[in-house]
Motif scaffolding. Sequence first.
Motif, mmCIF file in Angstrom:
data_model
loop_
_atom_site.group_PDB
_atom_site.id
_atom_site.type_symbol
_atom_site.label_atom_id
_atom_site.label_comp_id
_atom_site.label_asym_id
_atom_site.label_seq_id
_atom_site.Cartn_x
_atom_site.Cartn_y
_atom_site.Cartn_z
ATOM 1 N N TYR A 95 0.807 -1.216 0.000
ATOM 2 C CA TYR A 95 0.000 0.000 0.000
ATOM 3 C C TYR A 95 0.846 1.275 0.000
ATOM 4 O O TYR A 95 0.298 2.367 -0.068
ATOM 5 N N LEU A 96 2.153 1.151 0.099
ATOM 6 C CA LEU A 96 2.997 2.296 0.438
ATOM 7 C C LEU A 96 3.737 2.911 -0.745
ATOM 8 O O LEU A 96 4.536 3.826 -0.556
ATOM 9 N N TYR A 97 3.501 2.437 -1.947
ATOM 10 C CA TYR A 97 4.150 2.983 -3.150
ATOM 11 C C TYR A 97 5.669 2.876 -3.046
ATOM 12 O O TYR A 97 6.402 3.847 -3.229
ATOM 13 N N ARG A 98 6.115 1.662 -2.751
ATOM 14 C CA ARG A 98 7.552 1.414 -2.677
ATOM 15 C C ARG A 98 8.189 1.626 -4.048
ATOM 16 O O ARG A 98 7.708 1.133 -5.068
ATOM 17 N N VAL A 99 9.286 2.361 -4.066
ATOM 18 C CA VAL A 99 10.012 2.627 -5.303
ATOM 19 C C VAL A 99 10.917 1.428 -5.610
ATOM 20 O O VAL A 99 11.692 1.018 -4.745
ATOM 21 N N PRO A 100 10.825 0.838 -6.808
ATOM 22 C CA PRO A 100 11.653 -0.328 -7.137
ATOM 23 C C PRO A 100 13.150 -0.028 -7.014
ATOM 24 O O PRO A 100 13.584 1.106 -7.215
ATOM 25 N N ASP A 141 3.374 13.257 0.977
ATOM 26 C CA ASP A 141 3.468 13.982 2.241
ATOM 27 C C ASP A 141 2.966 13.043 3.341
ATOM 28 O O ASP A 141 1.764 12.841 3.488
ATOM 29 N N MET A 142 3.879 12.497 4.111
ATOM 30 C CA MET A 142 3.497 11.515 5.122
ATOM 31 C C MET A 142 2.693 12.141 6.259
ATOM 32 O O MET A 142 2.020 11.436 7.003
ATOM 33 N N ASP A 143 2.758 13.456 6.410
ATOM 34 C CA ASP A 143 1.977 14.129 7.441
ATOM 35 C C ASP A 143 0.559 14.453 6.981
ATOM 36 O O ASP A 143 -0.326 14.662 7.804
ATOM 37 N N ASN A 144 0.359 14.505 5.671
ATOM 38 C CA ASN A 144 -0.953 14.853 5.119
ATOM 39 C C ASN A 144 -1.111 14.167 3.762
ATOM 40 O O ASN A 144 -1.112 14.817 2.719
ATOM 41 N N PRO A 145 -1.236 12.837 3.743
ATOM 42 C CA PRO A 145 -1.235 12.091 2.483
ATOM 43 C C PRO A 145 -2.439 12.425 1.599
ATOM 44 O O PRO A 145 -3.548 12.643 2.093
ATOM 45 N N ASP A 146 -2.185 12.467 0.299
ATOM 46 C CA ASP A 146 -3.221 12.749 -0.691
ATOM 47 C C ASP A 146 -3.841 11.427 -1.130
ATOM 48 O O ASP A 146 -3.302 10.725 -1.979
ATOM 49 N N PHE A 147 -4.973 11.069 -0.546
ATOM 50 C CA PHE A 147 -5.602 9.786 -0.828
ATOM 51 C C PHE A 147 -6.239 9.737 -2.218
ATOM 52 O O PHE A 147 -6.482 8.653 -2.747
ATOM 53 N N GLU A 148 -6.528 10.877 -2.800
ATOM 54 C CA GLU A 148 -7.071 10.879 -4.165
ATOM 55 C C GLU A 148 -5.985 10.533 -5.171
ATOM 56 O O GLU A 148 -6.209 9.769 -6.108
ATOM 57 N N LYS A 149 -4.812 11.099 -4.980
ATOM 58 C CA LYS A 149 -3.695 10.825 -5.886
ATOM 59 C C LYS A 149 -3.060 9.466 -5.606
ATOM 60 O O LYS A 149 -2.609 8.780 -6.533
ATOM 61 N N TYR A 150 -3.041 9.084 -4.327
ATOM 62 C CA TYR A 150 -2.409 7.827 -3.920
ATOM 63 C C TYR A 150 -3.422 7.004 -3.116
ATOM 64 O O TYR A 150 -3.308 6.880 -1.881
ATOM 65 N N PRO A 151 -4.422 6.433 -3.773
ATOM 66 C CA PRO A 151 -5.534 5.785 -3.058
ATOM 67 C C PRO A 151 -5.135 4.577 -2.220
ATOM 68 O O PRO A 151 -5.814 4.260 -1.240
ATOM 69 N N ALA A 152 -4.047 3.896 -2.576
ATOM 70 C CA ALA A 152 -3.648 2.714 -1.803
ATOM 71 C C ALA A 152 -3.276 3.082 -0.368
ATOM 72 O O ALA A 152 -3.389 2.253 0.544
ATOM 73 N N LEU A 153 -2.836 4.319 -0.160
ATOM 74 C CA LEU A 153 -2.433 4.744 1.178
ATOM 75 C C LEU A 153 -3.582 4.654 2.173
ATOM 76 O O LEU A 153 -3.353 4.510 3.379
ATOM 77 N N ARG A 205 2.667 -0.339 -10.245
ATOM 78 C CA ARG A 205 2.625 -1.617 -9.517
ATOM 79 C C ARG A 205 1.671 -1.549 -8.326
ATOM 80 O O ARG A 205 0.922 -2.495 -8.074
ATOM 81 N N THR A 206 1.701 -0.436 -7.606
ATOM 82 C CA THR A 206 0.848 -0.322 -6.426
ATOM 83 C C THR A 206 -0.621 -0.309 -6.819
ATOM 84 O O THR A 206 -1.457 -0.970 -6.181
ATOM 85 N N HIS A 207 -0.964 0.422 -7.868
ATOM 86 C CA HIS A 207 -2.355 0.478 -8.286
ATOM 87 C C HIS A 207 -2.819 -0.841 -8.888
ATOM 88 O O HIS A 207 -3.997 -1.220 -8.750
ATOM 89 N N LYS A 208 -1.894 -1.576 -9.514
ATOM 90 C CA LYS A 208 -2.239 -2.904 -10.001
ATOM 91 C C LYS A 208 -2.569 -3.828 -8.831
ATOM 92 O O LYS A 208 -3.540 -4.581 -8.867
ATOM 93 N N ASN A 209 -1.739 -3.760 -7.785
ATOM 94 C CA ASN A 209 -2.003 -4.575 -6.584
ATOM 95 C C ASN A 209 -3.329 -4.174 -5.941
ATOM 96 O O ASN A 209 -4.094 -5.035 -5.480
ATOM 97 N N LEU A 210 -3.606 -2.873 -5.936
ATOM 98 C CA LEU A 210 -4.842 -2.397 -5.328
ATOM 99 C C LEU A 210 -6.061 -2.911 -6.095
ATOM 100 O O LEU A 210 -7.053 -3.324 -5.484
#
Length: 290
Positions: A172-177, A187-199, A282-287
């Motif tokens: 879920y964390l968008y790990r960079v290969p 932004d780990m203090d204010n994550p953008d769930f629309e742009k990064y929904p897996a978070l 990869r993250t969105h594929k997993n999601l």
Amino acid sequence: MGTFKTSAVPVLEHISKKDFIQHYYKPQKPVLIKGLTKNWPAFKKWSLDYIQDKAGDQIVPLYNNEPAKDKQSVYAPVKEMKLKDYIEILKTEPTDLRIFFYEILKKMPELTKDFTYPDIGLKFFKKLPALFFGGGASKVFMHYDIDLPDSMHFHFDGHKHVTLFSPEQTKYLYRVPYSIHNLESIDMDNPDFEKYPALKRAEGITAEMAHGDALFMPSGYWHYIKYLDGGFSMTLRALPRHPKRFANMLYNVLIMRNFDNFTRKYWGQKWLDYKDELAIKRTHKNLNNI
């Protein structure tokens, strides 16, 4: 924008070796132990003033919150300064300047007289105790340690906030290969769930650390750290004992890191952009599969 789902780390005053192994080390769960350092000389002695007094004129590399770009090495400091002058900044004003992996045995070996390796079930690697310094505006980007140690992280003279994610949360964390961090645009203090929904699915564990606190961070755990004021920490590391994790550690250190450094040297920002795009894909594929 939003906030991560989190729970507080278990907090104990003391714990026996048997209970630590049974309830935290074997199941690989973090725990904050407040009484582990109280018999150390360091508990009474270690402060920014104490380190500053011993610093002399040694020069230290400093890093800030900005990620490395293009062909710039992640290990290249933004500036160098006398340690005593840097500590004076920590004592007087917020700063994002921090010291990464200050090797005690090389730089200030007399500090080893102030602590002992806890008899708690971890086989600590005694050749590499390290200090980390930061100020009230310092952040350590979200990452896991490349050598996958089981770590005991001790904090002194100040306060810090630590957010942990277990290896099971990696999807879920968008790990960079070919890296040990996630997308630096998050932004780990204010994550953008629309742009990064897996978070939205990620579940973290938070710890508030004060002087003398010891935080057990199991092998492979992600950690995002914020210094709330000037202070420093020490990490004692134990090599991973599980054969698969030990093999992953060797791959990370001997193959992945060298491949990434080599490719970045020639492709620069194109390589970084490619990895970021692949992390999202990869993250969105997993999601979608979930």
